[in-house]
Design a protein around this motif. Structure first.
Motif, PDB file in Angstrom:
ATOM      1  N   MET A   1       0.802  -1.205   0.000  1.00 17.44           N
ATOM      2  CA  MET A   1       0.000   0.000   0.000  1.00 17.44           C
ATOM      3  C   MET A   1       0.845   1.269   0.000  1.00 17.44           C
ATOM      4  SD  MET A   1      -3.206  -0.863  -0.138  1.00 17.44           S
ATOM      5  CE  MET A   1      -4.039   0.616   0.316  1.00 17.44           C
ATOM      6  N   ASP A   2       2.133   1.157   0.255  1.00 18.93           N
ATOM      7  CA  ASP A   2       2.980   2.354   0.296  1.00 18.93           C
ATOM      8  C   ASP A   2       3.756   2.566  -0.995  1.00 18.93           C
ATOM      9  OD1 ASP A   2       2.182   3.023   2.821  1.00 18.93           O
ATOM     10  OD2 ASP A   2       3.844   2.029   3.823  1.00 18.93           O
ATOM     11  N   GLU A   3       3.372   1.882  -2.068  1.00 18.45           N
ATOM     12  CA  GLU A   3       4.122   2.067  -3.310  1.00 18.45           C
ATOM     13  C   GLU A   3       3.901   3.465  -3.864  1.00 18.45           C
ATOM     14  OE1 GLU A   3       2.060   0.512  -7.278  1.00 18.45           O
ATOM     15  OE2 GLU A   3       1.992  -0.968  -5.671  1.00 18.45           O
ATOM     16  N   GLU A   4       4.922   3.985  -4.491  1.00 15.43           N
ATOM     17  CA  GLU A   4       4.857   5.320  -5.069  1.00 15.43           C
ATOM     18  C   GLU A   4       4.042   5.295  -6.352  1.00 15.43           C
ATOM     19  OE1 GLU A   4       8.075   8.386  -6.923  1.00 15.43           O
ATOM     20  OE2 GLU A   4       8.610   7.351  -5.071  1.00 15.43           O
ATOM     21  N   ILE A   5       3.270   6.339  -6.555  1.00 18.28           N
ATOM     22  CA  ILE A   5       2.478   6.488  -7.769  1.00 18.28           C
ATOM     23  C   ILE A   5       3.012   7.710  -8.499  1.00 18.28           C
ATOM     24  CG2 ILE A   5       0.182   6.909  -8.708  1.00 18.28           C
ATOM     25  CD1 ILE A   5      -0.921   5.680  -6.090  1.00 18.28           C
ATOM     26  N   ILE A   6       3.275   7.576  -9.777  1.00 19.19           N
ATOM     27  CA  ILE A   6       3.815   8.680 -10.557  1.00 19.19           C
ATOM     28  C   ILE A   6       2.817   9.060 -11.641  1.00 19.19           C
ATOM     29  CG2 ILE A   6       5.675   9.412 -12.097  1.00 19.19           C
ATOM     30  CD1 ILE A   6       7.484   7.411 -10.583  1.00 19.19           C
ATOM     31  N   PHE A   7       2.492  10.361 -11.702  1.00 11.63           N
ATOM     32  CA  PHE A   7       1.616  10.882 -12.744  1.00 11.63           C
ATOM     33  C   PHE A   7       2.433  11.751 -13.682  1.00 11.63           C
ATOM     34  CE2 PHE A   7      -1.319  10.215  -9.204  1.00 11.63           C
ATOM     35  CZ  PHE A   7      -2.345   9.547  -9.833  1.00 11.63           C
ATOM     36  N   ARG A   8       2.062  11.747 -14.946  1.00 11.33           N
ATOM     37  CA  ARG A   8       2.661  12.633 -15.925  1.00 11.33           C
ATOM     38  C   ARG A   8       1.572  13.570 -16.433  1.00 11.33           C
ATOM     39  NH1 ARG A   8       6.333   9.443 -15.283  1.00 11.33           N
ATOM     40  NH2 ARG A   8       7.736   8.136 -16.382  1.00 11.33           N
ATOM     41  N   PRO A   9       1.803  14.874 -16.349  1.00 10.80           N
ATOM     42  CA  PRO A   9       0.782  15.822 -16.800  1.00 10.80           C
ATOM     43  C   PRO A   9       0.428  15.617 -18.271  1.00 10.80           C
ATOM     44  CG  PRO A   9       2.522  16.957 -15.597  1.00 10.80           C
ATOM     45  CD  PRO A   9       2.989  15.545 -15.831  1.00 10.80           C
ATOM     46  N   ILE A  10      -0.851  15.866 -18.589  1.00  4.93           N
ATOM     47  CA  ILE A  10      -1.297  15.818 -19.990  1.00  4.93           C
ATOM     48  C   ILE A  10      -1.276  17.212 -20.600  1.00  4.93           C
ATOM     49  CG2 ILE A  10      -2.694  13.752 -19.604  1.00  4.93           C
ATOM     50  CD1 ILE A  10      -5.187  15.661 -19.721  1.00  4.93           C
ATOM     51  N   GLY A  11      -0.981  18.209 -19.794  1.00  3.91           N
ATOM     52  CA  GLY A  11      -0.931  19.591 -20.245  1.00  3.91           C
ATOM     53  C   GLY A  11      -0.774  20.503 -19.049  1.00  3.91           C
ATOM     54  N   TYR A  12      -1.080  21.786 -19.257  1.00  2.00           N
ATOM     55  CA  TYR A  12      -0.970  22.749 -18.165  1.00  2.00           C
ATOM     56  C   TYR A  12      -2.008  23.851 -18.357  1.00  2.00           C
ATOM     57  CZ  TYR A  12       1.509  25.743 -21.465  1.00  2.00           C
ATOM     58  OH  TYR A  12       1.839  26.508 -22.550  1.00  2.00           O
ATOM     59  N   ILE A  13      -2.216  24.620 -17.304  1.00  2.00           N
ATOM     60  CA  ILE A  13      -3.186  25.714 -17.292  1.00  2.00           C
ATOM     61  C   ILE A  13      -2.483  27.030 -17.571  1.00  2.00           C
ATOM     62  CG2 ILE A  13      -4.822  27.017 -15.851  1.00  2.00           C
ATOM     63  CD1 ILE A  13      -5.808  24.186 -16.454  1.00  2.00           C
ATOM     64  N   ARG A  14      -3.078  27.825 -18.442  1.00  2.69           N
ATOM     65  CA  ARG A  14      -2.667  29.216 -18.626  1.00  2.69           C
ATOM     66  C   ARG A  14      -3.776  30.047 -17.980  1.00  2.69           C
ATOM     67  NH1 ARG A  14      -1.312  31.021 -24.589  1.00  2.69           N
ATOM     68  NH2 ARG A  14      -0.850  28.834 -24.510  1.00  2.69           N
ATOM     69  N   SER A  15      -3.472  30.608 -16.810  1.00  5.04           N
ATOM     70  CA  SER A  15      -4.465  31.276 -15.971  1.00  5.04           C
ATOM     71  C   SER A  15      -4.064  32.716 -15.695  1.00  5.04           C
ATOM     72  CB  SER A  15      -4.560  30.499 -14.640  1.00  5.04           C
ATOM     73  OG  SER A  15      -5.224  31.236 -13.649  1.00  5.04           O
ATOM     74  N   PRO A  16      -5.043  33.593 -15.448  1.00  6.23           N
ATOM     75  CA  PRO A  16      -4.697  34.962 -15.073  1.00  6.23           C
ATOM     76  C   PRO A  16      -4.215  35.065 -13.623  1.00  6.23           C
ATOM     77  CG  PRO A  16      -7.075  34.718 -15.115  1.00  6.23           C
ATOM     78  CD  PRO A  16      -6.486  33.427 -15.623  1.00  6.23           C
ATOM     79  N   TYR A  17      -4.275  33.963 -12.870  1.00  9.72           N
ATOM     80  CA  TYR A  17      -3.916  33.998 -11.460  1.00  9.72           C
ATOM     81  C   TYR A  17      -2.496  33.470 -11.241  1.00  9.72           C
ATOM     82  CZ  TYR A  17      -8.928  34.555 -11.226  1.00  9.72           C
ATOM     83  OH  TYR A  17     -10.205  34.999 -11.426  1.00  9.72           O
ATOM     84  N   GLY A  18      -1.614  34.366 -10.812  1.00  3.11           N
ATOM     85  CA  GLY A  18      -0.234  33.987 -10.549  1.00  3.11           C
ATOM     86  C   GLY A  18       0.066  33.799  -9.076  1.00  3.11           C
ATOM     87  N   ASP A  19      -0.860  34.226  -8.224  1.00  3.72           N
ATOM     88  CA  ASP A  19      -0.657  34.160  -6.785  1.00  3.72           C
ATOM     89  C   ASP A  19      -1.885  33.535  -6.135  1.00  3.72           C
ATOM     90  OD1 ASP A  19      -0.929  35.185  -3.952  1.00  3.72           O
ATOM     91  OD2 ASP A  19       1.041  36.031  -4.447  1.00  3.72           O
ATOM     92  N   VAL A  20      -1.663  32.615  -5.227  1.00  4.69           N
ATOM     93  CA  VAL A  20      -2.762  31.901  -4.575  1.00  4.69           C
ATOM     94  C   VAL A  20      -3.684  32.859  -3.818  1.00  4.69           C
ATOM     95  CG1 VAL A  20      -1.529  31.332  -2.432  1.00  4.69           C
ATOM     96  CG2 VAL A  20      -3.310  29.804  -3.285  1.00  4.69           C
ATOM     97  N   ASN A  21      -3.171  33.980  -3.346  1.00  2.49           N
ATOM     98  CA  ASN A  21      -4.000  34.935  -2.606  1.00  2.49           C
ATOM     99  C   ASN A  21      -4.997  35.667  -3.505  1.00  2.49           C
ATOM    100  OD1 ASN A  21      -2.767  34.445  -0.052  1.00  2.49           O
ATOM    101  ND2 ASN A  21      -1.006  35.591  -0.777  1.00  2.49           N
ATOM    102  N   ASP A  22      -4.741  35.724  -4.803  1.00  3.18           N
ATOM    103  CA  ASP A  22      -5.631  36.397  -5.752  1.00  3.18           C
ATOM    104  C   ASP A  22      -6.627  35.457  -6.404  1.00  3.18           C
ATOM    105  OD1 ASP A  22      -4.165  38.725  -5.273  1.00  3.18           O
ATOM    106  OD2 ASP A  22      -2.775  38.271  -6.903  1.00  3.18           O
ATOM    107  N   MET A  23      -6.417  34.172  -6.235  1.00  6.44           N
ATOM    108  CA  MET A  23      -7.187  33.154  -6.941  1.00  6.44           C
ATOM    109  C   MET A  23      -8.531  32.888  -6.250  1.00  6.44           C
ATOM    110  SD  MET A  23      -5.794  29.336  -7.670  1.00  6.44           S
ATOM    111  CE  MET A  23      -5.937  28.909  -5.948  1.00  6.44           C
ATOM    112  N   PRO A  24      -9.604  32.663  -7.017  1.00  5.30           N
ATOM    113  CA  PRO A  24     -10.886  32.281  -6.405  1.00  5.30           C
ATOM    114  C   PRO A  24     -10.751  30.950  -5.662  1.00  5.30           C
ATOM    115  CG  PRO A  24     -11.162  32.814  -8.727  1.00  5.30           C
ATOM    116  CD  PRO A  24      -9.696  32.764  -8.471  1.00  5.30           C
ATOM    117  N   LYS A  25     -11.545  30.781  -4.619  1.00  3.95           N
ATOM    118  CA  LYS A  25     -11.502  29.542  -3.825  1.00  3.95           C
ATOM    119  C   LYS A  25     -12.303  28.414  -4.460  1.00  3.95           C
ATOM    120  CE  LYS A  25      -9.497  31.255   0.003  1.00  3.95           C
ATOM    121  NZ  LYS A  25      -8.185  31.676  -0.349  1.00  3.95           N
ATOM    122  N   SER A  26     -13.146  28.750  -5.446  1.00  2.00           N
ATOM    123  CA  SER A  26     -13.933  27.722  -6.136  1.00  2.00           C
ATOM    124  C   SER A  26     -14.280  28.246  -7.521  1.00  2.00           C
ATOM    125  CB  SER A  26     -15.212  27.407  -5.355  1.00  2.00           C
ATOM    126  OG  SER A  26     -16.180  28.399  -5.555  1.00  2.00           O
TER     127      SER A  26
END
Length: 130
Positions: A1-26
């Protein structure tokens, strides 16, 4: 149950939010703000049935997350809750999920509303809301 799981991204987000404090919570808090998912071109065939106007779940990596606490304030400033009853980004496995509405698909670029992710966020998967 402790085996490592590795994910590879399928892409990325281009967002107007560069800082977590400016980003909407939902996604509901983001209104009509638009962002883009830039999907790796090797997955174009996987996108073939996606449609503008539909909603999809996006799973992503909270790439700026550091550590976690088991109890956190709800939405950052509300009552204290157990971590698994929140969408807080600092988690044992920093995986986020949100619902977006597709505005336009142009090749491997998906423009959407409902953005509550930071610029550069790695996309792990996209799922249709059945």
């Amino acid at each position: 149950m402790d085996e490592e799981i590795i994910f590879r991204p399928i892409g990325y987000i281009r967002s107007p939010y560069g800082d977590v404090n400016d980003m909407p919570k939902s996604p509901r808090e983001s209104g009509d703000v638009e962002a883009e998912m830039i999907i790796n071109e090797e997955y174009l065939e996987s996108m073939s049935s996606m449609q503008a106007g539909k909603e999809y779940m996006v799973l992503f990596h909270f790439h700026k997350s550091k550590g976690f606490k088991q109890k956190v304030p709800f939405r950052g400033d509300g009552p204290i809750k157990g971590l698994f009853s929140t969408h807080a980004p600092n988690r044992p496995n920093p995986i986020g999920v949100t619902t977006v509405k597709i505005v336009e698909i142009n090749g491997n670029i998906i423009r959407f509303t409902g953005v509550d992710m930071l610029d550069g966020t790695p996309v792990l998967d996209i799922k249709d809301i059945l």
